[in-house]
Design a protein around this motif. Sequence first.
Motif, short mmCIF file in Angstrom:
data_model
loop_
_atom_site.label_atom_id
_atom_site.label_comp_id
_atom_site.label_asym_id
_atom_site.label_seq_id
_atom_site.Cartn_x
_atom_site.Cartn_y
_atom_site.Cartn_z
N ASP A 19 35.21 43.47 28.79
CA ASP A 19 35.08 44.57 27.61
C ASP A 19 36.61 44.79 27.10
N VAL A 20 37.67 44.71 27.99
CA VAL A 20 38.85 44.74 27.45
C VAL A 20 39.26 43.68 26.36
N ALA A 21 38.82 42.31 26.67
CA ALA A 21 39.11 41.40 25.82
C ALA A 21 38.33 41.39 24.55
N GLU A 22 37.08 42.12 24.55
CA GLU A 22 36.38 42.26 23.29
C GLU A 22 36.99 43.48 22.50
N ARG A 23 37.64 44.46 23.11
CA ARG A 23 38.25 45.66 22.36
C ARG A 23 39.55 44.88 21.75
N ALA A 25 40.22 41.82 21.07
CA ALA A 25 39.82 40.97 19.98
C ALA A 25 39.60 41.61 18.55
N GLU A 26 38.77 43.02 18.81
CA GLU A 26 38.86 43.71 17.62
C GLU A 26 39.95 44.00 16.81
N ARG A 27 40.95 44.09 17.59
CA ARG A 27 42.46 44.36 17.21
C ARG A 27 43.21 42.91 16.93
N GLY A 28 42.37 41.89 16.69
CA GLY A 28 43.05 40.77 16.20
C GLY A 28 43.80 40.00 17.32
N ARG A 29 43.50 40.18 18.65
CA ARG A 29 44.21 39.65 19.77
C ARG A 29 43.37 38.83 20.58
N ALA A 30 43.55 37.42 20.66
CA ALA A 30 42.70 36.64 21.38
C ALA A 30 43.10 36.81 22.80
N VAL A 31 41.86 36.72 23.76
CA VAL A 31 42.33 36.96 25.29
C VAL A 31 41.73 35.84 25.96
N GLU A 32 42.25 35.27 26.90
CA GLU A 32 41.77 34.29 28.05
C GLU A 32 41.99 34.92 29.48
N VAL A 33 41.02 34.64 30.36
CA VAL A 33 41.03 34.93 31.87
C VAL A 33 41.57 34.10 32.64
N ILE A 34 42.28 34.42 33.58
CA ILE A 34 42.91 33.63 34.55
C ILE A 34 42.39 34.15 35.98
N ASN A 35 41.40 33.28 36.70
CA ASN A 35 40.95 33.80 37.91
C ASN A 35 41.97 33.96 38.88
N ALA A 36 41.98 34.95 39.90
CA ALA A 36 42.70 35.45 40.71
C ALA A 36 41.89 35.64 42.17
N ASP A 37 40.63 34.98 42.13
CA ASP A 37 39.69 35.17 43.37
C ASP A 37 39.89 33.66 44.23
N ALA A 38 40.46 33.79 45.38
CA ALA A 38 40.51 32.58 45.93
C ALA A 38 39.15 31.71 46.18
N MET A 39 37.88 32.51 46.50
CA MET A 39 36.94 31.75 46.62
C MET A 39 36.15 31.50 45.42
N GLN A 40 36.44 31.92 44.15
CA GLN A 40 35.93 31.53 43.14
C GLN A 40 36.40 30.11 42.34
N LEU A 41 37.54 29.71 43.04
CA LEU A 41 38.12 28.45 42.97
C LEU A 41 37.32 27.39 43.05
N TYR A 42 36.03 27.60 44.12
CA TYR A 42 35.28 26.62 44.42
C TYR A 42 34.01 26.44 43.69
N ARG A 43 33.74 25.12 43.49
CA ARG A 43 32.47 24.64 42.70
C ARG A 43 31.38 25.06 43.71
N GLY A 44 30.21 25.38 43.17
CA GLY A 44 29.06 25.70 44.04
C GLY A 44 28.98 26.91 44.72
N MET A 45 30.14 27.47 44.84
CA MET A 45 30.25 29.07 45.53
C MET A 45 30.12 30.04 44.58
N ASP A 46 28.90 30.52 44.17
CA ASP A 46 28.85 31.32 42.93
C ASP A 46 28.21 32.65 43.57
N VAL A 47 26.98 32.52 44.17
CA VAL A 47 26.40 33.78 44.61
C VAL A 47 27.34 34.69 45.26
#
Length: 311
Positions: A19-23, A25-47
């Motif tokens: 939501d913040v990234a979209e807001r 972007a409306e003001r001309g600022r591109a945003v990229e997200v860096i994951n900081a959840d250790a378990m989301q680093l893993y392929r296949g561990m989604d649910v």
Amino acid sequence: MLVVIVGPTGTGKSELSLDVAERLAERGRAVEVINADAMQLYRGMDVGTAKLPIEARRGIPHHLLDVLDVTDEATVARYQEDARAAIAEVLARGAVPILVGGSGLYVSSVIYDFRFPGTDPELRARLEADLVEHGPGALHARLTAIDPQAAERIGASNGRRLVRALEVVEITGKPHAASLPEQPVPWMPEVAIGLTAPREELTARLDARVEAMWADGLVDEVESLVPMGIEHGITASRAIGYAQALGQLQGTLSEPEAIEITQQLTRRYARRQVSWFKRYPGTRWFETGAGVPAGERVDGVSALIHGALSA
């Protein structure tokens, strides 16, 4: 400048970041997200990690998702290097990096001046053998005698972290170096946002979230990861929910038992997250309770970040 969004699991950090990234972007600022959840680093561990699928990321670039196999060991030192490199690349593109996640030590390793001592393979092997022979309780007692603060922070059941703490003490002759400094030194200018929720409401939300994980196919997901070696993964096999789903598949836990244990561990983890992130100086906290409109929260956070970026 780095934007950081932290808080306990189940408070809506990922959704807020989008939501913040979209807001912005409306003001001309591109945003990229860096994951900081250790378990989301893993392929296949989604649910079991509540990882956002690609189609739900609203076209916003995400980094450090699906970068490890389930047999790989996740380490804070490696994550620090990778996350800081990703942040530097985002800044070089003129975009705003948002570090999002609830793995406290991983977040701290990026935003503060953490320096990790090396490893000693022989010492590590000896300590791991001690862990197998005597159990984590014995290592915890040993660590308590020489570094009580680290022992209290790690707890008596996390064998992997106890081994690492004892290794660091023996290598450096000092207390466990990979801990939050008493007076943190920021790595770079940042604006930190914290999300919180009333305890009873968060507890109910987390319990429902665990039940939804099972309904959404966590056990099937874990079964699909067995041929990939998740049972032998040092980190992945111990993840909350995944360890219990493995127990269900192996017949050591019934489904109700697996769900109940996961709920208990998730609630305990959320309490530790609250304690960890409350120590972050300068963090602006926002309520995510039912009585707070989401739009109002997004407005407040977006205005705060835009003001910091424009200062």
